[in-house]
Design a protein around this motif. Structure first.
Motif, PDB file in Angstrom:
ATOM      1  N   ALA A 394      79.324  10.679 -82.217  1.00  0.00           N
ATOM      2  CA  ALA A 394      79.987   9.398 -82.286  1.00  0.00           C
ATOM      3  C   ALA A 394      80.622   9.322 -80.842  1.00  0.00           C
ATOM      4  CB  ALA A 394      80.903   9.467 -83.412  1.00  0.00           C
ATOM      5  N   VAL A 395      81.109  10.335 -80.317  1.00  0.00           N
ATOM      6  CA  VAL A 395      82.141  10.196 -79.026  1.00  0.00           C
ATOM      7  C   VAL A 395      81.142  10.053 -77.875  1.00  0.00           C
ATOM      8  CG1 VAL A 395      83.290  11.602 -77.298  1.00  0.00           C
ATOM      9  CG2 VAL A 395      83.824  11.675 -79.704  1.00  0.00           C
ATOM     10  N   SER A 396      79.780  10.409 -77.882  1.00  0.00           N
ATOM     11  CA  SER A 396      78.868  10.154 -76.879  1.00  0.00           C
ATOM     12  C   SER A 396      78.440   8.921 -76.946  1.00  0.00           C
ATOM     13  CB  SER A 396      77.675  11.232 -76.731  1.00  0.00           C
ATOM     14  OG  SER A 396      76.925  11.005 -77.982  1.00  0.00           O
ATOM     15  N   GLU A 397      78.223   8.366 -77.831  1.00  0.00           N
ATOM     16  CA  GLU A 397      77.910   6.774 -78.169  1.00  0.00           C
ATOM     17  C   GLU A 397      78.935   5.982 -77.987  1.00  0.00           C
ATOM     18  OE1 GLU A 397      75.677   6.974 -81.805  1.00  0.00           O
ATOM     19  OE2 GLU A 397      73.884   8.204 -80.823  1.00  0.00           O
ATOM     20  N   ARG A 398      80.084   6.483 -77.755  1.00  0.00           N
ATOM     21  CA  ARG A 398      81.341   5.409 -77.650  1.00  0.00           C
ATOM     22  C   ARG A 398      81.498   4.768 -78.848  1.00  0.00           C
ATOM     23  NH1 ARG A 398      83.081   5.468 -72.618  1.00  0.00           N
ATOM     24  NH2 ARG A 398      84.173   3.574 -72.785  1.00  0.00           N
ATOM     25  N   ARG A 399      81.289   5.169 -80.189  1.00  0.00           N
ATOM     26  CA  ARG A 399      81.629   4.510 -81.356  1.00  0.00           C
ATOM     27  C   ARG A 399      83.089   4.300 -81.593  1.00  0.00           C
ATOM     28  NH1 ARG A 399      77.179   3.419 -84.252  1.00  0.00           N
ATOM     29  NH2 ARG A 399      75.112   4.547 -83.520  1.00  0.00           N
ATOM     30  N   GLU A 400      83.988   5.086 -80.972  1.00  0.00           N
ATOM     31  CA  GLU A 400      85.336   4.917 -81.641  1.00  0.00           C
ATOM     32  C   GLU A 400      86.082   3.509 -80.937  1.00  0.00           C
ATOM     33  OE1 GLU A 400      87.519   6.377 -83.566  1.00  0.00           O
ATOM     34  OE2 GLU A 400      86.294   8.291 -83.958  1.00  0.00           O
ATOM     35  N   PRO A 401      87.012   2.948 -81.360  1.00  0.00           N
ATOM     36  CA  PRO A 401      87.468   1.554 -80.782  1.00  0.00           C
ATOM     37  C   PRO A 401      88.053   2.190 -79.393  1.00  0.00           C
ATOM     38  CG  PRO A 401      88.088   1.844 -82.964  1.00  0.00           C
ATOM     39  CD  PRO A 401      87.383   3.205 -82.712  1.00  0.00           C
ATOM     40  N   ALA A 402      87.983   1.145 -78.529  1.00  0.00           N
ATOM     41  CA  ALA A 402      88.429   1.280 -77.092  1.00  0.00           C
ATOM     42  C   ALA A 402      89.834   2.151 -77.205  1.00  0.00           C
ATOM     43  CB  ALA A 402      88.371   0.042 -76.284  1.00  0.00           C
ATOM     44  N   ALA A 403      90.758   1.332 -78.033  1.00  0.00           N
ATOM     45  CA  ALA A 403      92.113   1.979 -77.958  1.00  0.00           C
ATOM     46  C   ALA A 403      92.255   3.234 -78.406  1.00  0.00           C
ATOM     47  CB  ALA A 403      92.914   0.920 -79.121  1.00  0.00           C
ATOM     48  N   VAL A 404      91.568   3.699 -79.408  1.00  0.00           N
ATOM     49  CA  VAL A 404      91.590   5.081 -79.751  1.00  0.00           C
ATOM     50  C   VAL A 404      91.001   5.816 -78.802  1.00  0.00           C
ATOM     51  CG1 VAL A 404      90.480   7.036 -81.417  1.00  0.00           C
ATOM     52  CG2 VAL A 404      91.086   4.553 -82.340  1.00  0.00           C
ATOM     53  N   ARG A 405      89.963   5.623 -77.789  1.00  0.00           N
ATOM     54  CA  ARG A 405      89.456   6.299 -76.664  1.00  0.00           C
ATOM     55  C   ARG A 405      90.487   6.436 -75.519  1.00  0.00           C
ATOM     56  NH1 ARG A 405      84.665   3.202 -77.374  1.00  0.00           N
ATOM     57  NH2 ARG A 405      85.242   2.049 -75.515  1.00  0.00           N
ATOM     58  N   THR A 406      91.534   5.155 -75.566  1.00  0.00           N
ATOM     59  CA  THR A 406      92.260   5.361 -74.416  1.00  0.00           C
ATOM     60  C   THR A 406      93.528   6.237 -74.780  1.00  0.00           C
ATOM     61  OG1 THR A 406      91.668   2.938 -73.833  1.00  0.00           O
ATOM     62  CG2 THR A 406      93.738   3.778 -73.221  1.00  0.00           C
ATOM     63  N   GLN A 407      93.845   6.447 -75.952  1.00  0.00           N
ATOM     64  CA  GLN A 407      94.983   7.226 -76.466  1.00  0.00           C
ATOM     65  C   GLN A 407      94.544   8.617 -76.218  1.00  0.00           C
ATOM     66  OE1 GLN A 407      95.384   5.096 -80.545  1.00  0.00           O
ATOM     67  NE2 GLN A 407      97.542   5.935 -80.273  1.00  0.00           N
ATOM     68  N   TYR A 408      93.520   8.936 -76.595  1.00  0.00           N
ATOM     69  CA  TYR A 408      93.143  10.201 -76.467  1.00  0.00           C
ATOM     70  C   TYR A 408      93.027  10.822 -75.062  1.00  0.00           C
ATOM     71  CZ  TYR A 408      92.182  11.244 -81.669  1.00  0.00           C
ATOM     72  OH  TYR A 408      92.615  11.367 -82.773  1.00  0.00           O
ATOM     73  N   ARG A 409      92.436   9.857 -74.276  1.00  0.00           N
ATOM     74  CA  ARG A 409      92.251  10.161 -72.738  1.00  0.00           C
ATOM     75  C   ARG A 409      93.690  10.064 -72.235  1.00  0.00           C
ATOM     76  NH1 ARG A 409      92.893   6.796 -68.737  1.00  0.00           N
ATOM     77  NH2 ARG A 409      92.412   5.089 -69.968  1.00  0.00           N
TER      78      ARG A 409
END
Length: 472
Positions: A394-409
């Protein structure tokens, strides 16, 4: 039609609906704890059970690896004993074949024993759309059919309902005018039995699933705790058995060990109450059994799993043990997963059969990584490892919302240095003072979690303060 039916409600709606259902919470806790305690006690009082389990794992893995040869052997044996075999790739193929048989025999009423695979292909809906009267005969399946719901548990489809709800359901749906329905469990069972009796006597076609298919003799094995499968397989003139191709086993020696596992791990018994063995249509000298027997071997995405990193999941025997120990399942129930297959096994199997687009949220949101399912699974399926692998996908396919990815980054960047960590603690203190806990990006996450407040002084801050005092 989808490969796997999906609840159209989004995950937050399913989650909140379940968490607000106090009856569901109470009944599921009672049922799952009782079944899990029975599993533990069964193995404790059956010393040879663990050795049988180890042998069963090895034989089932071998059968899955060699399933092409074994399926061919099973088809030859079924045909030799007067049966008919259909290999179906999709749910539509299953429905079309069963309807073709029904039309050939002028079938009007169908009775079914409990079958997860027919839930998977939405067979009831396909038959009813064609005008057939379909009746589930397992008590739990009968209840959820009347309630127009899907199973909440692999073994106990109506585990989310209490007896008061079932009593009201019977009154509202099948009780005759003025007929009294008691809340007593035995009376509820007797009421359902009486209502189902006419369905057994008048049915033209019986449909079963299959727990195992023995390649050596082409035998379908169905295990139940109510005995309704015996009626379904012997009374109607036409019988259809629908089986996932992963249910194949080599021979009766392998079956001897494997058949113990669903009962031991599912309900805490040495064997299930009833074992129905089907090896062909009614023989000339016999007075019971169907005139015709059809076996449908279902793929529906299973071949894509075979030979890949998730192949071990095909060894699942649908015992439900992983559901009974899963803290997430105990809170949200089967319907919270939005799939026919729930709990840890559903968290892996649903995305594999139905696709990540439909079920990618399950490994991301419905697992705490407690590893209880790994310990409970009798077939030693590495469910936690497979869930982590699906999360990585799911992560490699960027399935999480952009806001979630930004938060974790940003979180990862902040905590990669000691200075960043200290600053994040200061920011967290400020956030809780400004009540950001209930608004903004963190609101959804905190909606279902109770988080402690950040301490006014951390251990490191207190240590540094005391160290300075000591130095002075």
């Amino acid at each position: 039609m989808e490969h796997l039916p999906q609840d159209p409600r989004p995950w937050p709606v399913r989650r909140d609906t379940a968490l607000q259902d106090t009856v569901l919470q109470t009944t599921l806790t009672h049922v799952t704890h009782r079944l899990n305690n029975a599993r533990i006690a069964a193995y404790r009082h059956y010393p040879s059970g663990e050795a049988a389990r180890i042998r069963a794992i090895a034989r089932k893995r071998e059968a899955i690896q060699d399933w092409s040869v074994l399926l061919d052997r099973a088809e030859e044996e079924i045909t030799a004993h007067g049966g008919h075999v259909k290999r179906a790739a999709t749910p539509e193929a299953v429905g079309a074949y069963v309807l073709e048989i029904a039309r050939q025999h002028s079938v009007k009423r169908v009775i079914k024993s409990k079958s997860m695979v027919t839930e998977e292909v939405q067979l009831n809906a396909q038959l009813e759309a064609a005008g057939l009267d379909v009746r589930e005969t397992d008590l739990g399946e009968y209840i959820i059919q009347l309630a127009h719901e899907k199973p909440s548990h692999i073994l106990a489809p109506a585990a989310h309902k209490n007896r008061q709800q079932i009593q009201r359901l019977f009154v509202d749906t099948v009780a005759d005018a003025g007929e009294e329905v008691s809340e007593d469990i035995q009376e509820l069972t007797r009421f359902a039995r009486n209502k189902l009796r006419q369905d057994f006597l008048s049915a033209d076609m019986g449909i079963t699933g299959g727990n195992f298919l023995v390649a050596e003799t082409g035998t379908v094995v169905v295990i139940t705790n109510e005995g309704n499968a015996d009626m379904v397989t012997t009374m109607p003139r036409v019988l259809v058995s629908i089986i996932g191709i992963e249910k194949i086993v080599q021979d009766w020696d392998a079956l001897e060990d494997i058949i113990q596992q669903p009962a031991l791990s599912g309900v805490g018994q040495r064997l299930s109450s009833y074992t129905t063995i089907i090896s062909g249509p009614r023989a000339r000298e016999s007075w019971e059994g169907p005139d015709e027997w059809h076996v449908v071997l279902l793929d529906n995405g299973r071949r894509k799993i075979h030979g890949g990193p998730y192949q071990d999941v095909l060894s699942c025997i649908r015992c439900g043990a992983c559901l009974n120990v899963c803290p997430v399942f105990q809170q949200v129930g089967g319907h919270g997963y939005g799939s026919v297959y729930s709990g840890p096994i559903g968290t892996v199997l649903s995305p594999l059969l139905g696709g990540m687009d439909a079920f990618g949220e399950l490994p991301s949101h419905l697992c705490t990584m407690c590893y209880a399912c790994q310990e409970a699974c009798p077939m030693d399926i590495p469910l936690p490892h497979e869930i982590i692998s699906l999360r990585e996908t799911a992560v490699s396919e960027r399935r999480e919302p952009a806001a979630v990815r930004t938060q974790y980054r940003l979180w990862g960047q902040a905590w990669s240095t000691a200075t960043g960590y200290r600053r994040s603690v200061t920011a967290a203190r400020l956030a809780q003072r400004l009540a950001i806990r209930r608004v903004g990006l963190a609101a959804g996450w905190l909606h279902t979690r109770t988080m402690p407040f950040v301490s006014s002084v951390t251990f490191l801050e207190d240590w540094a303060k005391k160290h300075r005092r000591g130095s002075s």
